[in-house]
Design an enzyme around this catalytic site. Sequence first.
Site, PDB file in Angstrom:
ATOM      1  N   TYR A 154       0.961  -1.109   0.079  1.00 41.32           N
ATOM      2  CA  TYR A 154      -0.024   0.037  -0.019  1.00 41.32           C
ATOM      3  C   TYR A 154       0.897   1.299  -0.031  1.00 41.32           C
ATOM      4  O   TYR A 154       1.880   1.390   0.608  1.00 41.32           O
ATOM      5  CB  TYR A 154      -0.989  -0.091   1.105  1.00 41.32           C
ATOM      6  CG  TYR A 154      -1.786   1.299   1.379  1.00 41.32           C
ATOM      7  CD1 TYR A 154      -2.902   1.244   0.339  1.00 41.32           C
ATOM      8  CD2 TYR A 154      -1.744   1.930   2.027  1.00 41.32           C
ATOM      9  CE1 TYR A 154      -3.567   2.326   0.376  1.00 41.32           C
ATOM     10  CE2 TYR A 154      -2.627   3.365   2.358  1.00 41.32           C
ATOM     11  CZ  TYR A 154      -3.682   3.332   1.369  1.00 41.32           C
ATOM     12  OH  TYR A 154      -4.561   4.618   1.416  1.00 41.32           O
ATOM     13  N   ASP A 192      -1.536  15.252   6.464  1.00 41.07           N
ATOM     14  CA  ASP A 192      -2.324  14.750   5.459  1.00 41.07           C
ATOM     15  C   ASP A 192      -3.367  15.496   5.320  1.00 41.07           C
ATOM     16  O   ASP A 192      -4.335  15.385   5.538  1.00 41.07           O
ATOM     17  CB  ASP A 192      -2.644  13.306   6.036  1.00 41.07           C
ATOM     18  CG  ASP A 192      -3.161  12.535   5.070  1.00 41.07           C
ATOM     19  OD1 ASP A 192      -3.049  12.804   3.704  1.00 41.07           O
ATOM     20  OD2 ASP A 192      -3.815  11.412   5.466  1.00 41.07           O
ATOM     21  N   ASP A 214      -3.101   5.566  -2.583  1.00 42.89           N
ATOM     22  CA  ASP A 214      -4.171   6.424  -1.963  1.00 42.89           C
ATOM     23  C   ASP A 214      -4.050   7.772  -2.999  1.00 42.89           C
ATOM     24  O   ASP A 214      -3.148   8.534  -2.848  1.00 42.89           O
ATOM     25  CB  ASP A 214      -3.708   6.954  -0.565  1.00 42.89           C
ATOM     26  CG  ASP A 214      -4.534   7.802   0.104  1.00 42.89           C
ATOM     27  OD1 ASP A 214      -5.293   8.287  -0.601  1.00 42.89           O
ATOM     28  OD2 ASP A 214      -4.333   8.136   1.191  1.00 42.89           O
ATOM     29  N   ASP A 243      -6.221   9.990  -2.749  1.00 44.85           N
ATOM     30  CA  ASP A 243      -6.808  11.056  -1.856  1.00 44.85           C
ATOM     31  C   ASP A 243      -8.198  11.420  -2.709  1.00 44.85           C
ATOM     32  O   ASP A 243      -9.163  10.345  -3.127  1.00 44.85           O
ATOM     33  CB  ASP A 243      -6.140  12.347  -1.868  1.00 44.85           C
ATOM     34  CG  ASP A 243      -4.940  12.148  -0.815  1.00 44.85           C
ATOM     35  OD1 ASP A 243      -5.030  11.219   0.233  1.00 44.85           O
ATOM     36  OD2 ASP A 243      -4.128  13.061  -0.898  1.00 44.85           O
ATOM     37  N   HIS A 291      -7.168   4.299  -4.925  1.00 48.27           N
ATOM     38  CA  HIS A 291      -8.604   4.750  -4.283  1.00 48.27           C
ATOM     39  C   HIS A 291      -8.769   6.246  -4.358  1.00 48.27           C
ATOM     40  O   HIS A 291      -7.765   6.926  -4.268  1.00 48.27           O
ATOM     41  CB  HIS A 291      -8.892   4.010  -2.999  1.00 48.27           C
ATOM     42  CG  HIS A 291      -7.971   4.344  -1.616  1.00 48.27           C
ATOM     43  ND1 HIS A 291      -7.887   5.588  -1.244  1.00 48.27           N
ATOM     44  CD2 HIS A 291      -6.909   3.804  -1.088  1.00 48.27           C
ATOM     45  CE1 HIS A 291      -7.069   5.619  -0.193  1.00 48.27           C
ATOM     46  NE2 HIS A 291      -6.402   4.414  -0.090  1.00 48.27           N
ATOM     47  N   GLU A 296     -11.496   9.237  -2.880  1.00 47.16           N
ATOM     48  CA  GLU A 296     -12.391   9.215  -1.766  1.00 47.16           C
ATOM     49  C   GLU A 296     -13.319  10.519  -1.874  1.00 47.16           C
ATOM     50  O   GLU A 296     -13.233  11.312  -2.807  1.00 47.16           O
ATOM     51  CB  GLU A 296     -11.449   9.477  -0.501  1.00 47.16           C
ATOM     52  CG  GLU A 296     -11.044  10.748  -0.339  1.00 47.16           C
ATOM     53  CD  GLU A 296      -9.880  10.913   0.594  1.00 47.16           C
ATOM     54  OE1 GLU A 296      -9.175   9.922   0.745  1.00 47.16           O
ATOM     55  OE2 GLU A 296      -9.700  12.106   1.145  1.00 47.16           O
ATOM     56  N   CYS A 328      -7.278  13.356   7.434  1.00 47.45           N
ATOM     57  CA  CYS A 328      -7.120  12.205   7.737  1.00 47.45           C
ATOM     58  C   CYS A 328      -8.944  11.627   7.948  1.00 47.45           C
ATOM     59  O   CYS A 328      -9.283  12.244   8.725  1.00 47.45           O
ATOM     60  CB  CYS A 328      -6.214  11.851   8.829  1.00 47.45           C
ATOM     61  SG  CYS A 328      -6.241  10.287   9.832  1.00 47.45           S
ATOM     62  N   ARG A 338     -13.449   5.030  -2.215  1.00 43.07           N
ATOM     63  CA  ARG A 338     -13.589   5.139  -0.664  1.00 43.07           C
ATOM     64  C   ARG A 338     -14.795   6.208  -0.208  1.00 43.07           C
ATOM     65  O   ARG A 338     -14.769   7.142  -1.090  1.00 43.07           O
ATOM     66  CB  ARG A 338     -12.197   5.720  -0.200  1.00 43.07           C
ATOM     67  CG  ARG A 338     -12.035   6.456   1.226  1.00 43.07           C
ATOM     68  CD  ARG A 338     -10.791   6.834   1.709  1.00 43.07           C
ATOM     69  NE  ARG A 338     -10.610   7.921   2.571  1.00 43.07           N
ATOM     70  CZ  ARG A 338      -9.588   8.038   3.535  1.00 43.07           C
ATOM     71  NH1 ARG A 338      -8.527   7.435   3.179  1.00 43.07           N
ATOM     72  NH2 ARG A 338      -9.878   8.849   4.315  1.00 43.07           N
ATOM     73  N   GLU A 384     -14.367   3.939   4.981  1.00 49.27           N
ATOM     74  CA  GLU A 384     -13.456   4.468   5.955  1.00 49.27           C
ATOM     75  C   GLU A 384     -13.998   4.742   7.483  1.00 49.27           C
ATOM     76  O   GLU A 384     -15.390   5.095   7.375  1.00 49.27           O
ATOM     77  CB  GLU A 384     -12.900   5.853   5.468  1.00 49.27           C
ATOM     78  CG  GLU A 384     -12.167   6.768   6.345  1.00 49.27           C
ATOM     79  CD  GLU A 384     -10.651   5.944   6.649  1.00 49.27           C
ATOM     80  OE1 GLU A 384     -10.715   4.873   6.981  1.00 49.27           O
ATOM     81  OE2 GLU A 384      -9.713   6.623   6.651  1.00 49.27           O
ATOM     82  N   ASN A 420      -9.188  -0.753   6.694  1.00 51.37           N
ATOM     83  CA  ASN A 420      -8.192   0.161   7.003  1.00 51.37           C
ATOM     84  C   ASN A 420      -7.651  -0.225   8.640  1.00 51.37           C
ATOM     85  O   ASN A 420      -8.521   0.378   9.503  1.00 51.37           O
ATOM     86  CB  ASN A 420      -8.524   1.619   6.830  1.00 51.37           C
ATOM     87  CG  ASN A 420      -7.341   2.566   7.358  1.00 51.37           C
ATOM     88  OD1 ASN A 420      -6.162   2.013   7.558  1.00 51.37           O
ATOM     89  ND2 ASN A 420      -7.581   3.825   7.202  1.00 51.37           N
TER      90      ASN A 420
END
Length: 303
Positions: A48, A62, A89, A91, A116, A118, A126, A161, A191, A213
Amino acid sequence: MLYATTTAEAKRADLRRRLAGDELLRFPGAFNPLSARLIQDKGFEGVYISGAVLSADLGLPDIGLTTATEVAERSRQITRMTDLPALVDADTGFGEPMNVARTVQTLEDAGLAGLHVEDQVNPKRCGHLDGKQVVDLATAVQRVRAAVEARRDPSFLIMARTDVRAVEGLSVAIDRAKALVDAGADAIFPEAMAGLGEFEAVAKAVDVPVLANMTEFGKADLLTNAELASAGIRMVIYPVSLLRVAMGAAERALDTLAAEGSLRAEVPGMQHRSRLYELLDYEGYNRFDGSIFTYTPDASVRH
Ligand SMILES: C[C@](O)(C(=O)O)[C@H](CC(=O)O)C(=O)O
Ligand SMILES: [Mg+2]
């Protein structure tokens, strides 16, 4: 030697084949290219590449400060070093649906097996922090549609996500997950689930693989692989874990050095030079060099 030899297409096909089975695929987060080698060496199924780690690595929180180009470049460095499929990721996809499309193609080119995207608003947070906000369903669906339309390799995994659970509750999260699957998502990342029962409810509601996760210090309990598998979860990430372990060890070592004036006491806990060389395949370089220097052209060839 140098880089892994498996092509991106083969890694994607491998991931798809495994997802068609029923095992739980474990994706520890690589915090650099070398740690991706370690993950492979230890027998995990995938790597990942975390946005939180990438940001932290640059000394940033983040909160959507990194660019698609930075994510792609780091991903390229990591995917080159492993034969395992890597999931990144992406985002929020770095902008409007058209930007999401470009992000997908850039990340395909970086050798990834999937990503992914989101449904948080920009700037994102986060997923395990309070106060995050999500976009409406129509916008979330557009991001996924854009991603699916843009990919050139049909095996490239587009995972949706949703962060809506912490904002509007489980039943909205399940409805949204279903809509994202209808929009073409190959897998769902729900998530900030509150516990195993919630993971199970999402896995039951959709007919695509669901990811859990297992980030530490977050909203979810740290569930075991057996528990997750029993709830019908097909992929699990440990996104920031190796960075936390490494940074914890680094802090302890610096404290020892400051207190004792030497790192002698820390040596037993260090990765040995010989193990590092093994991971780097020093041997392979020596063999390569040797075979080049001992190579002699056919005597019949005139120069
Ligand atoms: C998975 C995640 O998106 C990541 O960037 O690794 C983070 C992990 C974390 O901050 O612990 C997340 O939002 O859960
Ligand atoms: Mg992230």
